[in-house]
Design an enzyme around this catalytic site. Structure first.
Site, PDB file in Angstrom:
ATOM      1  N   GLY A 107    -100.170  -7.800  35.963  1.00  0.00           N
ATOM      2  CA  GLY A 107     -99.428  -7.964  37.216  1.00  0.00           C
ATOM      3  C   GLY A 107     -97.971  -7.560  37.023  1.00  0.00           C
ATOM      4  O   GLY A 107     -97.356  -7.936  36.036  1.00  0.00           O
ATOM      5  N   ARG A 136     -85.794   0.305  30.735  1.00  0.00           N
ATOM      6  CA  ARG A 136     -84.500   0.980  30.535  1.00  0.00           C
ATOM      7  C   ARG A 136     -83.880   0.582  29.196  1.00  0.00           C
ATOM      8  O   ARG A 136     -83.388   1.423  28.438  1.00  0.00           O
ATOM      9  CB  ARG A 136     -83.541   0.624  31.674  1.00  0.00           C
ATOM     10  N   ALA A 137     -83.908  -0.727  28.909  1.00  0.00           N
ATOM     11  CA  ALA A 137     -83.295  -1.211  27.665  1.00  0.00           C
ATOM     12  C   ALA A 137     -84.022  -0.640  26.446  1.00  0.00           C
ATOM     13  O   ALA A 137     -83.392  -0.256  25.451  1.00  0.00           O
ATOM     14  CB  ALA A 137     -83.322  -2.740  27.631  1.00  0.00           C
ATOM     15  N   GLY A 156    -102.908 -11.254  29.054  1.00  0.00           N
ATOM     16  CA  GLY A 156    -103.975 -10.279  28.807  1.00  0.00           C
ATOM     17  C   GLY A 156    -103.419  -9.040  28.119  1.00  0.00           C
ATOM     18  O   GLY A 156    -104.027  -8.493  27.189  1.00  0.00           O
ATOM     19  N   ASP A 203     -95.935 -15.908  36.369  1.00  0.00           N
ATOM     20  CA  ASP A 203     -96.616 -17.209  36.205  1.00  0.00           C
ATOM     21  C   ASP A 203     -95.943 -18.136  35.182  1.00  0.00           C
ATOM     22  O   ASP A 203     -96.161 -19.342  35.208  1.00  0.00           O
ATOM     23  CB  ASP A 203     -98.069 -16.997  35.762  1.00  0.00           C
ATOM     24  N   ARG A 211     -93.485 -31.198  61.341  1.00  0.00           N
ATOM     25  CA  ARG A 211     -94.777 -30.756  60.807  1.00  0.00           C
ATOM     26  C   ARG A 211     -94.814 -30.885  59.287  1.00  0.00           C
ATOM     27  O   ARG A 211     -93.771 -30.939  58.634  1.00  0.00           O
ATOM     28  CB  ARG A 211     -94.998 -29.279  61.145  1.00  0.00           C
ATOM     29  N   GLY A 218     -87.540 -29.561  47.022  1.00  0.00           N
ATOM     30  CA  GLY A 218     -87.646 -30.908  47.575  1.00  0.00           C
ATOM     31  C   GLY A 218     -88.979 -31.195  48.241  1.00  0.00           C
ATOM     32  O   GLY A 218     -89.039 -31.749  49.342  1.00  0.00           O
ATOM     33  N   GLN A 220     -94.129 -12.831  46.241  1.00  0.00           N
ATOM     34  CA  GLN A 220     -93.496 -13.467  45.067  1.00  0.00           C
ATOM     35  C   GLN A 220     -93.330 -12.502  43.895  1.00  0.00           C
ATOM     36  O   GLN A 220     -92.574 -12.753  42.964  1.00  0.00           O
ATOM     37  CB  GLN A 220     -94.344 -14.660  44.580  1.00  0.00           C
TER      38      GLN A 220
HETATM   39  O1  F6P Z   1    -100.487 -13.009  36.804  1.00  0.00           O
HETATM   40  C1  F6P Z   1     -99.668 -12.771  37.888  1.00  0.00           C
HETATM   41  C2  F6P Z   1    -100.415 -12.971  39.179  1.00  0.00           C
HETATM   42  O2  F6P Z   1     -99.534 -12.708  40.241  1.00  0.00           O
HETATM   43  C3  F6P Z   1    -101.075 -14.338  39.362  1.00  0.00           C
HETATM   44  O3  F6P Z   1    -100.179 -15.317  39.760  1.00  0.00           O
HETATM   45  C4  F6P Z   1    -102.146 -14.027  40.384  1.00  0.00           C
HETATM   46  O4  F6P Z   1    -103.201 -14.934  40.287  1.00  0.00           O
HETATM   47  C5  F6P Z   1    -102.573 -12.644  40.011  1.00  0.00           C
HETATM   48  O5  F6P Z   1    -101.501 -12.064  39.294  1.00  0.00           O
HETATM   49  C6  F6P Z   1    -102.944 -11.756  41.157  1.00  0.00           C
HETATM   50  O6  F6P Z   1    -103.387 -10.563  40.645  1.00  0.00           O
HETATM   51  P1  F6P Z   1    -103.638  -9.259  41.498  1.00  0.00           P
HETATM   52  O7  F6P Z   1    -102.313  -8.708  41.920  1.00  0.00           O
HETATM   53  O8  F6P Z   1    -104.355  -8.344  40.556  1.00  0.00           O
HETATM   54  O9  F6P Z   1    -104.462  -9.655  42.676  1.00  0.00           O
END
Ligand code: F6P
Length: 321
Positions: free
Chosen positions: A11, A21-22, A104, A127, A162, A185, A253
């Site tokens: 990911g 770059r570094a 991985g 993660d 909500r 929070g 994210q």
């Molecule tokens: O390992 C990073 C991550 O964003 C995990 O949080 C998420 O479960 C997974 O990759 C999603 O993977 P993909 O982009 O292959 O669907």
């Protein structure tokens, strides 16, 4: 050492480009040629490589994603795939390899090291599930994205009285959810490392309602045992005071410009990775320990799984009072 390669794998994470770059600039400064391998191990298997001179990495430091491309290669998990990758590196005259990626990818790096390649791993995954390093590249930026989303959702949650269920990423690790809970929070946080039942969640939300709270923020880690939608439906049925809405933050994210922290971390790690190769080190990962970037054996790293810190989980619960 005359020629090294760098790849990004798994990911993507904000700061990968800063690290590339570094790596390229540190190597160039030391008169070592660099090639960039396209699309992680998938590209390595096909020998897809490009020269990466000092000028080629100009203007990428601040960009999210990875200019080298990335992939999740099933084939590289096999012995035949690893042998093929080894052959491609030999054919291209590559003497050292920097692997930037998650657990991985680091396992793949370990496999190449076992075949005799000089390899240094750099931990990059939002993660923060990689053992041995306080922080991986991309975590801080992702957490800032989550923080910004929670702040905005709280505005509307509070206006409508909500409960908002906000799902964060992190397959097997609740780090992002726990930290998001503390900095945002949240009233309740659900993570794989510390399961909560639906009645427990309902009880916490209802008590918060009765204490006079105007909204409720519930963070659900992607890997929690109950699905976010099911939890919302259950809370609505149990009539906890607030009605619910669900926001799945998803891949937003993973994107965006790396934060100052991630740029600094990625730069330090990239420099240190090349220095390790130049000093004849291999089969190691660079890791942030305390304030220093150190080396750890890859073998140690890939055989362990980092979990969310439950002290922060408890702290968040206390402060939700
Ligand atoms: O390992 C990073 C991550 O964003 C995990 O949080 C998420 O479960 C997974 O990759 C999603 O993977 P993909 O982009 O292959 O669907």
């Amino acid at each position: 050492m005359k020629k090294i390669a760098v790849l990004t794998s798994g990911g993507d994470a904000p700061g990968m480009n800063t690290c590339v770059r570094a790596v390229a600039r540190t190597a160039a400064y030391n008169k070592v040629k660099v090639v960039g391998i396209r699309d992680g191990y998938e590209g390595l298997l096909e020998g897809r490589m490009q020269p990466l001179d000092a000028r080629d990495v100009g203007g990428i430091l601040q960009r999210g994603g990875t200019v080298l491309g990335t992939a999740r290669s099933e084939e590289f998990y096999t012995e035949a795939g690893q042998q093929q990758g080894f052959k491609q590196l030999k054919k291209a005259g590559i003497q050292g390899l920097v692997v930037i990626g998650g657990d991985g990818s680091l396992r793949g790096a370990r496999a190449l090291a076992a075949l005799g390649v000089s390899v240094v791993g750099v931990p990059a995954s939002i993660d923060n599930d990689i053992w041995g390093t306080n922080m991986s590249i991309g975590v801080d930026t992702a957490l800032n994205t989550i923080r910004s989303a929670i702040d905005k959702l709280r505005d509307t949650a509070s206006s409508h009285r909500r409960a908002f269920l906000i799902e964060t990423m992190g397959r097997n690790c609740g780090y992002l959810a726990v930290m998001a809970g503390v900095i945002g929070g949240a009233e309740v946080v659900l993570i794989p490392e510390r399961e909560l039942t639906i009645p427990e969640v309902a009880d916490a939300v209802e008590k918060a309602y009765k204490r006079g709270k105007t909204h409720s923020i519930i963070i659900v880690a992607e890997g929690a045992s109950v699905s976010t939608q099911d939890l919302a439906a259950a809370l609505d049925k149990l009539n906890v005071g607030f009605s619910t809405r669900v926001t799945i933050l998803g891949h937003v994210q993973r994107g965006g410009r790396p934060s100052a922290f991630d740029r600094l971390l990625a730069t330090r790690m990239g420099v240190k990775a090349v220095e390790a190769l130049l000093a004849g080190q291999s089969d190691v990962m660079v890791a942030l320990q305390g304030r220093e970037v150190e080396y750890l054996p890859l073998e140690t790293v890939v055989n362990k799984q980092r979990e969310a810190n439950l002290e922060y989980f408890e702290m968040g619960r206390m402060l939700a009072f």
